[in-house]
Design an enzyme around this catalytic site. Structure first.
Site, PDB file in Angstrom:
ATOM      1  N   HIS A   4      -3.309 -11.988   5.046  1.00  0.00           N
ATOM      2  CA  HIS A   4      -3.281 -10.743   5.943  1.00  0.00           C
ATOM      3  C   HIS A   4      -4.438 -10.630   6.511  1.00  0.00           C
ATOM      4  O   HIS A   4      -4.877  -9.713   7.375  1.00  0.00           O
ATOM      5  CB  HIS A   4      -2.924  -9.572   5.170  1.00  0.00           C
ATOM      6  CG  HIS A   4      -1.610  -9.309   4.457  1.00  0.00           C
ATOM      7  ND1 HIS A   4      -1.216  -9.037   3.234  1.00  0.00           N
ATOM      8  CD2 HIS A   4      -0.395  -9.854   4.942  1.00  0.00           C
ATOM      9  CE1 HIS A   4       0.174  -9.278   3.022  1.00  0.00           C
ATOM     10  NE2 HIS A   4       0.660  -9.682   4.094  1.00  0.00           N
TER      11      HIS A   4
ATOM     12  N   ASP B  52       3.693 -10.133   8.827  1.00  0.00           N
ATOM     13  CA  ASP B  52       4.248 -10.139   7.748  1.00  0.00           C
ATOM     14  C   ASP B  52       5.380  -8.876   7.689  1.00  0.00           C
ATOM     15  O   ASP B  52       6.225  -8.958   7.210  1.00  0.00           O
ATOM     16  CB  ASP B  52       3.307  -9.992   6.551  1.00  0.00           C
ATOM     17  CG  ASP B  52       4.103 -10.148   4.946  1.00  0.00           C
ATOM     18  OD1 ASP B  52       4.777 -10.670   4.986  1.00  0.00           O
ATOM     19  OD2 ASP B  52       3.383  -9.378   4.198  1.00  0.00           O
TER      20      ASP B  52
ATOM     21  N   CYS C  50       0.709  -1.244   0.128  1.00  0.00           N
ATOM     22  CA  CYS C  50      -0.126   0.213  -0.108  1.00  0.00           C
ATOM     23  C   CYS C  50       0.720   1.381   0.083  1.00  0.00           C
ATOM     24  O   CYS C  50       2.075   1.101   0.240  1.00  0.00           O
ATOM     25  CB  CYS C  50      -0.939   0.062   1.113  1.00  0.00           C
ATOM     26  SG  CYS C  50      -1.884  -1.295   1.149  1.00  0.00           S
TER      27      CYS C  50
END
Length: 692
Positions: free
Chosen positions: A173, A266, A31
């Site tokens: 996620h 992550d 992102c």
């Protein structure tokens, strides 16, 4: 220039279905806080990565349907044909530099609260939404699954029409509907999509098959799969069902993109995952179960560590998000034998925090990140100066080092004077604290290049007075003199000083970092709410103190929700035995006790302590600036045209803010004020037909 023999394997091409990556450097989806709201900024940022040598450059997640509305987060959208021009802009920018463009298609399921579209979130069953809103998702029926599949197929077609070479099916996620169907704790259905693992994998299989059918050799299909949730038996495990999933689907996708779930696992900060390749123990099994290429991440910055993963058969492609943000030109630097020039990621997660705050991406190491379109900044190029006027930079912390280096790059003869023996300022001081060792990279990168630069002269142990500056007569003077932590307790929660009895032991973070430690029972008062209060509490505990952390916030280090490390910070402090007292202001210190007041009710209580450490607010070290600005006639007579405070000396903030301030000062020296304002306020918008 060919790469060094030991790194040549990193530059071998890799076939991914119908397309070929020119090397093994793969920017995985990440992102950027831009999304559909700022496509030009997004395109420019991704294009710079391609220019820097990444063989594949991926977008962030692209929502495929209005039932996957992640607002207020700003991700991409591919709802209908209106989104295609903006996406084409991104793909074209990536292609312009010879890289493959990948797009991460997503349906967020009940991770999306659908705040804007105002439709119920979708989930395998009726359950509360994950985004924290007081919203519940509804159970998907067969018709909903059909709509999902049609929407995903339509998104694949639109992505290919926009020019993307790789399209993703995304199950990771804890953010995506395919993963929600896979996980048994969310999926308790009794139909063909629930129960046994084969049924829970069914939706993933169908989406992969649908994507391959639509792509039909025009694009590769990647599968982003989180193989472990670090929840033990309560979640998906790499030594359990995840292994079976890979076996079931092994050759269906053209590429396996494997990682951990959720995002906080992550993208762990260096404080909690200091080693490169920290995900390998969980992801290494995948390569043995598929003939298709595998990409994985681990905050890789060392080419030797990358080569090791390739030669040991762990990965085929070296994935990166944060390292590609810190240095978009990392691949080219490895190829050209300039590994020492890599701006190594420090694992601070300022980039992540930007996305969580819904603002454009930024980076501590790379101040140009997010400014490629708005300001036209490039990470490796800076316009030459209009003149070669000499410049004095007072202060060798993050802002001063960055300013001096970029001024030298522009062609100015630069003199850097630092009062201390070592260059680095707060970056080095903070790096001495637990888990913050990578902070030293902020200084090391810049010191290395400054020492080698022909335009730079460095003078450590050289504190300056106003008289010195006036006598030198440099036309331009930048003051990077830093800031000092307050000792009176003034901060965000109270604007008057704390009552302190004579003889009470009061410390600041500056004292702690200088090695001046309290003993006994210590109160750390954190009204800063960032990482430092919690780190100091941990540091003092390890030094033998009995520590209580007091904060006006609801939790310790509450701002670290943005960097995804808050849970780990809170857990570590509690496991160490640090007593956390939230919702309290510190009002008085008498040397035996501290007086506390509830921030909501003003109810008073006391806490025994031998010493207090106040982590509240900083004050710019402005003595030099004040004395120079108090003598404008003397400054003019000395021929000084510029006197400017930068970094913490201008406004105390984050390390990233300090580096950015130094970079901005160097870039804009000599610039017209109107041009600077125009660059700052250049606005992007969702329409690609013109500025919005």
């Amino acid at each position: 220039m060919p790469p060094a023999p030991q790194h040549a394997v990193l530059f071998e091409p890799v076939r991914i279905g119908p397309v070929v990556a020119r090397n093994r450097f793969y920017q995985v989806p990440h992102c950027a806080g831009m999304g559909h709201a700022a496509p030009r900024e997004n395109a420019a940022m991704r294009g710079v990565k391609a220019e820097g040598g990444w063989a594949v450059v991926s977008t962030e997640e692209a929502e495929i349907h209005p039932t996957s509305d992640i607002s207020p987060s700003r991700e991409l959208r591919i709802w209908d044909e209106h989104d295609v021009p903006a996406l084409r802009l991104i793909a074209d920018s990536i292609h312009a530099h010879g890289a493959l463009a990948a797009i991460e298609l997503v349906h967020n399921g009940f991770h999306a609260a659908n705040r804007n579209t105002r439709v119920p979130p979708l989930a395998p069953g009726h359950m509360a939404a994950l985004q924290g809103a007081p919203t519940q998702a509804r159970r998907m029926d067969g018709a909903d699954i059909d709509v999902l599949r049609r929407s995903h197929k339509a998104a694949v077609e639109r992505a290919i029409a926009a020019g993307f070479d790789i399209v993703y099916v995304y199950a990771g996620h804890q953010m995506t509907l395919p993963q929600h169907f896979l996980l048994e704790r969310y999926n308790q259905r009794t139909d063909a999509y629930g129960g046994c693992l084969e049924n829970r994998v069914r939706l993933i299989r169908e989406l992969l098959e649908d994507a391959r059918e639509v792509a039909d050799g025009r694009a590769a299909v990647a599968f982003r799969f989180a193989v472990d949730e670090l929840l033990g038996d309560d979640g998906l495990r790499s030594d359990g069902e995840a292994r079976d999933v890979v076996g079931m689907l092994s050759d269906l996708p053209d590429l396996w993109d494997v990682n951990l779930s959720d995002w906080a696992n992550d993208s762990q900060t260096a404080r909690f995952a200091p080693d490169e390749g920290f995900q390998e123990p969980y992801t290494a099994f995948v390569k043995a179960l598929t003939d298709k290429p595998v990409v994985g991440v681990g905050r890789f910055t060392s080419p030797d560590a990358m080569v090791s993963r390739i030669k040991r058969g762990v990965l085929d492609l070296i994935g990166a998000a944060r390292p590609s943000i810190a240095d978009p030109f990392l691949p080219d630097k490895v190829r050209d034998g300039r590994s020492e020039a890599i701006r190594e990621c420090i694992g601070c997660n300022v980039c992540v925090a930007s996305d969580n705050a819904n603002v454009r991406i930024r980076c501590t190491q790379n101040p140009t990140m997010g400014e490629e379109w708005r300001r036209g900044w490039h990470p490796e190029r800076i316009p030459p100066a209009a003149s070669e006027a000499p410049v004095l930079v007072a202060g060798g912390g993050p802002a001063g080092l960055e300013c001096a280096l970029q001024l030298a790059e522009r062609g100015h003869p630069v003199t850097l004077a630092e009062a201390e023996k070592r260059l680095g300022g707060r970056a080095l001081r903070e790096a001495s604290l637990p888990g913050l060792g990578t902070w030293a990279r902020v200084a090391a990168h810049r010191v290395h290049h400054l020492r080698a630069h022909p335009n730079a002269a460095i003078y450590p142990e050289s504190p300056l007075t106003a008289g010195d500056v006036l006598a030198f007569g440099f036309p331009h003077v930048f003051l990077a003199t830093g800031a000092r932590w307050r000792r009176d307790g003034v901060g965000a929660s109270q604007r008057t000083a704390i009552a302190v009895s004579a003889g009470a032991a009061v410390f600041t973070p500056d004292d702690i970092m200088a090695g001046d430690h309290p003993a006994g029972e210590v109160v750390v008062y954190d009204d800063d709410h960032g990482y430092l209060g919690g780190v100091i509490a941990e540091h003092l505990h390890r030094a033998g103190c009995r520590v209580t952390l007091v904060t006006p916030a609801a939790e310790a280090s509450v701002e670290l929700h943005l960097t995804l490390e808050h849970h780990r910070v809170q857990a570590r402090l509690l496991q160490l035995g640090v007593d956390i007292r939230p919702h309290r202001r510190l009002t008085a210190i008498d040397g035996v006790t501290t007086a506390l007041a509830c921030v909501h009710t003003d109810r008073r209580d006391e806490l025994r302590c031998d010493a207090a450490v106040l982590v509240t607010e900083r004050v710019p070290a402005s003595v030099l600036l004040d004395r120079l600005t108090a003598e404008p006639d003397a400054v003019e007579r000395a021929g000084i045209a510029t006197v400017r405070a930068i970094g913490d000396a201008e406004a105390p903030g984050s390390l990233a803010a300090a580096v950015h301030s130094g970079h901005l000062a160097a870039r804009t020296l000599g610039a017209d004020a109107a041009d600077m304002a125009d660059a700052l306020h250049r606005r992007d918008g969702p329409s690609v037909g013109g500025e919005a």
